[in-house]
Design a protein around this motif. Structure first.
Motif, mmCIF file in Angstrom:
data_model
loop_
_atom_site.group_PDB
_atom_site.id
_atom_site.type_symbol
_atom_site.label_atom_id
_atom_site.label_comp_id
_atom_site.label_asym_id
_atom_site.label_seq_id
_atom_site.Cartn_x
_atom_site.Cartn_y
_atom_site.Cartn_z
ATOM 1 N N GLN A 144 56.966 49.779 43.254
ATOM 2 C CA GLN A 144 57.067 49.505 41.825
ATOM 3 C C GLN A 144 57.597 50.710 41.047
ATOM 4 O OE1 GLN A 144 53.976 46.850 40.117
ATOM 5 N NE2 GLN A 144 52.971 47.008 42.100
ATOM 6 N N ALA A 145 57.213 51.913 41.464
ATOM 7 C CA ALA A 145 57.758 53.110 40.828
ATOM 8 C C ALA A 145 59.261 53.207 41.075
ATOM 9 C CB ALA A 145 57.047 54.355 41.350
ATOM 10 N N ASP A 146 59.686 52.895 42.300
ATOM 11 C CA ASP A 146 61.122 52.909 42.608
ATOM 12 C C ASP A 146 61.869 51.925 41.711
ATOM 13 O OD1 ASP A 146 60.870 54.808 44.603
ATOM 14 O OD2 ASP A 146 60.785 53.334 46.237
ATOM 15 N N TRP A 147 61.295 50.737 41.542
ATOM 16 C CA TRP A 147 61.930 49.704 40.730
ATOM 17 C C TRP A 147 62.063 50.155 39.274
ATOM 18 C CZ3 TRP A 147 64.990 45.785 41.190
ATOM 19 C CH2 TRP A 147 65.088 44.816 40.187
ATOM 20 N N PHE A 148 60.979 50.726 38.757
ATOM 21 C CA PHE A 148 61.005 51.213 37.373
ATOM 22 C C PHE A 148 62.054 52.319 37.218
ATOM 23 C CE2 PHE A 148 59.620 53.748 33.774
ATOM 24 C CZ PHE A 148 59.183 52.808 32.852
ATOM 25 N N ILE A 149 62.022 53.303 38.074
ATOM 26 C CA ILE A 149 62.941 54.439 37.977
ATOM 27 C C ILE A 149 64.390 53.995 38.123
ATOM 28 C CG2 ILE A 149 63.673 56.533 39.181
ATOM 29 C CD1 ILE A 149 60.631 57.046 39.713
ATOM 30 N N ASN A 150 64.633 53.024 38.982
ATOM 31 C CA ASN A 150 65.998 52.550 39.205
ATOM 32 C C ASN A 150 66.544 51.721 38.051
ATOM 33 O OD1 ASN A 150 66.159 53.788 41.705
ATOM 34 N ND2 ASN A 150 65.479 51.963 42.829
ATOM 35 N N ASN A 151 65.644 51.226 37.196
ATOM 36 C CA ASN A 151 66.072 50.335 36.116
ATOM 37 C C ASN A 151 65.839 50.881 34.707
ATOM 38 O OD1 ASN A 151 66.942 47.532 37.294
ATOM 39 N ND2 ASN A 151 65.162 48.157 38.517
ATOM 40 N N VAL A 152 65.147 51.986 34.597
ATOM 41 C CA VAL A 152 64.832 52.549 33.287
ATOM 42 C C VAL A 152 65.443 53.948 33.191
ATOM 43 C CG1 VAL A 152 63.005 53.252 31.696
ATOM 44 C CG2 VAL A 152 62.705 51.219 33.132
ATOM 45 N N PRO A 153 66.564 54.094 32.500
ATOM 46 C CA PRO A 153 67.183 55.416 32.384
ATOM 47 C C PRO A 153 66.328 56.361 31.547
ATOM 48 C CG PRO A 153 68.276 53.847 30.954
ATOM 49 C CD PRO A 153 67.319 53.049 31.791
ATOM 50 N N LYS A 154 66.526 57.642 31.747
ATOM 51 C CA LYS A 154 65.733 58.623 31.001
ATOM 52 C C LYS A 154 65.947 58.496 29.497
ATOM 53 C CE LYS A 154 65.217 61.916 34.766
ATOM 54 N NZ LYS A 154 65.455 63.298 35.275
#
Length: 261
Positions: free
Chosen positions: A124-134
């Motif tokens: 889930q962290a991977d999914w969030f990081i891959n879809n939510v830019p800084k």
């Protein structure tokens, strides 16, 4: 500013300036009426949400695609939590539209993730990081922790130790990547079952739509209070979740300065 110093600043604020018992009603006594209309207003007694100076909203696909963000800003909304992802494979279709709209209107914003226990914290962290830019993380990201018994595919309810370990892993991943310590959103039943006494060094955003948080989350410091799901905000069609920030306007601006780096 180093990330460690930012974390220390945020923690110091949590302890000294943003708790369920430390906001000073004398400081906010000039704000006595409810700021926004509500289709199902509740009687919270003398400590009602209108005493708070800083109000915000949370939005998702259910609020449509035609939000008038300048009108939202003009109404007095000071922050917005925006649904971004869910589990390991879902993204809210209005996420980018909403965070860019809030950004263009000058409203501080933060993305949130709805957690599912049918996939791992790392997935889930991977999914969030891959879809939510800084760029979409103006304020600290939010971890939404609720029992999801309404899900047709994931009704798993782990034991409290597993819940807390999964949360910690997910939040550690996000903090390492975005440089901001996540905020925890939760509901009364989930908090009661899993979180009493835990994560005291994190900001909490609590749902309490019938009573003040101090009555249903004993001893829990909180930073944000979701007090209604039937509010009316100019610029948005239909009913809305509305929230308040625990501290004063001065607290708010100091915190924004600390986390918006």
């Amino acid at each position: 500013m180093p990330r460690l110093l930012l974390a220390l600043l945020a923690t110091a604020f949590l302890i000294t300036g943003c708790t369920s018992s430390s906001y000073d009603l004398m400081e906010t006594s000039s704000v006595k009426k409810m700021r926004f209309k509500d289709n199902d207003p509740q009687d919270f007694g003398k400590n009602h949400p209108g005493l708070h100076e800083i109000h915000g909203i949370d939005v998702s696909k259910w609020n449509g695609t035609d939000i008038d963000w300048p009108a939202v800003k003009k109404s007095g909304i000071a922050f917005v939590f925006i649904k971004a992802t869910e589990g390991r494979d879902r993204i809210d279709p209005t996420f980018e539209l909403n965070w860019r709209g809030a950004a263009s209107a000058g409203i501080p914003y933060a993305p949130y993730h709805f957690y599912y226990f049918c996939s791992t914290a790392d997935e889930q962290a991977d999914w969030f990081i891959n879809n939510v830019p800084k760029d979409a993380v103006k304020l600290p990201p939010v971890l939404d922790m609720e029992w999801n018994q309404a899900s047709p595919t994931c009704k798993t309810r782990p034991d409290p130790e597993t819940v807390r370990a999964s949360m910690q892993r997910f939040m550690d991943r996000l903090e390492a990547y975005y440089g901001k310590r996540p905020i925890i959103y939760t509901s009364v039943d989930f908090h009661r079952d899993n979180l009493v006494g835990a994560f005291s060094n994190y900001h909490f955003w609590l749902r309490a739509v019938a009573q003040h948080p101090t009555k249903i989350y004993p001893d829990r410091r909180w930073a944000f209070w979701q007090y209604t799901s039937t509010g009316i905000v100019p610029g948005i069609k239909g009913e809305m979740d509305i929230n308040v920030f625990a501290g004063t306007s001065k607290n708010w601006h100091n915190w924004i300065a600390a986390v918006d780096k």
